[in-house]
Design a protein around this motif. Structure first.
Motif, mmCIF file in Angstrom:
data_model
loop_
_atom_site.group_PDB
_atom_site.id
_atom_site.type_symbol
_atom_site.label_atom_id
_atom_site.label_comp_id
_atom_site.label_asym_id
_atom_site.label_seq_id
_atom_site.Cartn_x
_atom_site.Cartn_y
_atom_site.Cartn_z
ATOM 1 N N LYS A 269 -0.701 -7.761 -10.987
ATOM 2 C CA LYS A 269 -0.947 -6.651 -10.086
ATOM 3 C C LYS A 269 -2.418 -6.222 -10.132
ATOM 4 O O LYS A 269 -2.958 -5.964 -11.195
ATOM 5 C CB LYS A 269 -0.039 -5.477 -10.454
ATOM 6 N N VAL B 276 -0.515 4.730 -5.550
ATOM 7 C CA VAL B 276 0.614 4.155 -6.281
ATOM 8 C C VAL B 276 1.735 5.162 -6.443
ATOM 9 O O VAL B 276 2.890 4.873 -6.119
ATOM 10 C CB VAL B 276 0.164 3.639 -7.668
ATOM 11 N N THR C 144 2.625 3.191 -1.891
ATOM 12 C CA THR C 144 3.995 3.260 -2.391
ATOM 13 C C THR C 144 4.402 4.696 -2.714
ATOM 14 O O THR C 144 5.554 5.063 -2.540
ATOM 15 C CB THR C 144 4.180 2.366 -3.632
ATOM 16 N N HIS D 129 -2.405 -4.090 -4.509
ATOM 17 C CA HIS D 129 -1.943 -2.773 -4.063
ATOM 18 C C HIS D 129 -3.153 -2.029 -3.508
ATOM 19 O O HIS D 129 -4.143 -1.846 -4.201
ATOM 20 C CB HIS D 129 -1.337 -2.021 -5.249
ATOM 21 N N THR E 146 0.830 -1.199 0.000
ATOM 22 C CA THR E 146 0.000 0.000 0.000
ATOM 23 C C THR E 146 0.863 1.248 0.000
ATOM 24 O O THR E 146 2.044 1.201 0.357
ATOM 25 C CB THR E 146 -0.940 0.018 1.233
#
Length: 170
Positions: A69, A50, A9, A46, A7
């Protein structure tokens, strides 16, 4: 095949270094740890946020990251549609989803959980002190490890912080 979570990023987001006391090389560290842990046949979910800024840089980062992803869009991702994200590196994108009886969202879920789910795994909070608003919230904090974490190990850990602090950073 393993399923991983990551999470927040915030690839290439300079201000996040100050906000969350991240190291200068946090983007490279996340990429390196992802490449070390995730196999091409694995799946990484994710939990949003991002990247900030240059979207071409995002494309080049996502192509370096192994595994399939899936994205649950965060507040910094919502300026682009789910379809846009799927054209730019994600195999799937949505705003929330149920996976293995877990409600996955970007931010903590404060409403009753959807039928059939038992906890809400989310990001969004980072390193700020957080008193979980509901007993079903389970916070994933990237700043403790800068890498994906195994879905089952994280979900089944008794305390979020104990699990995250046990991960060795490379």
């Amino acid at each position: 095949m393993k399923v991983w979570l990551i999470t927040d990023t915030h690839f290439n987001h300079d201000n996040i270094k100050t906000y969350c006391k991240r190291p200068d090389d946090f983007t490279e560290r996340i990429i390196r740890n992802w490449q070390r842990l995730v196999k091409p046949e694995d799946c990484v979910i994710h939990l949003g946020d991002v990247a900030i800024g240059n979207r071409r840089a995002v494309d080049s980062i996502l192509t370096k990251l192994p595994g399939r992803k899936a994205l649950i869009r965060g507040n910094h991702d919502s300026q682009h549609s789910n379809t846009w994200w799927m054209k730019h590196g994600f195999d799937f994108a949505c705003d929330s989803m149920v996976f293995r009886n877990v409600w996955l969202t970007h931010a903590p879920w404060l409403e009753p959980l959807p039928a059939g789910t038992v906890i809400n795994v989310h990001g969004h909070i980072h390193t700020r002190a957080f008193t979980e608003k509901k007993p079903w919230n389970k916070l994933l904090i990237l700043e403790h490890h800068y890498s994906p974490v195994e879905f089952n190990k994280f979900v089944n850990s008794k305390k979020t912080m104990e699990f995250q602090e046990s991960i060795n950073d490379v």
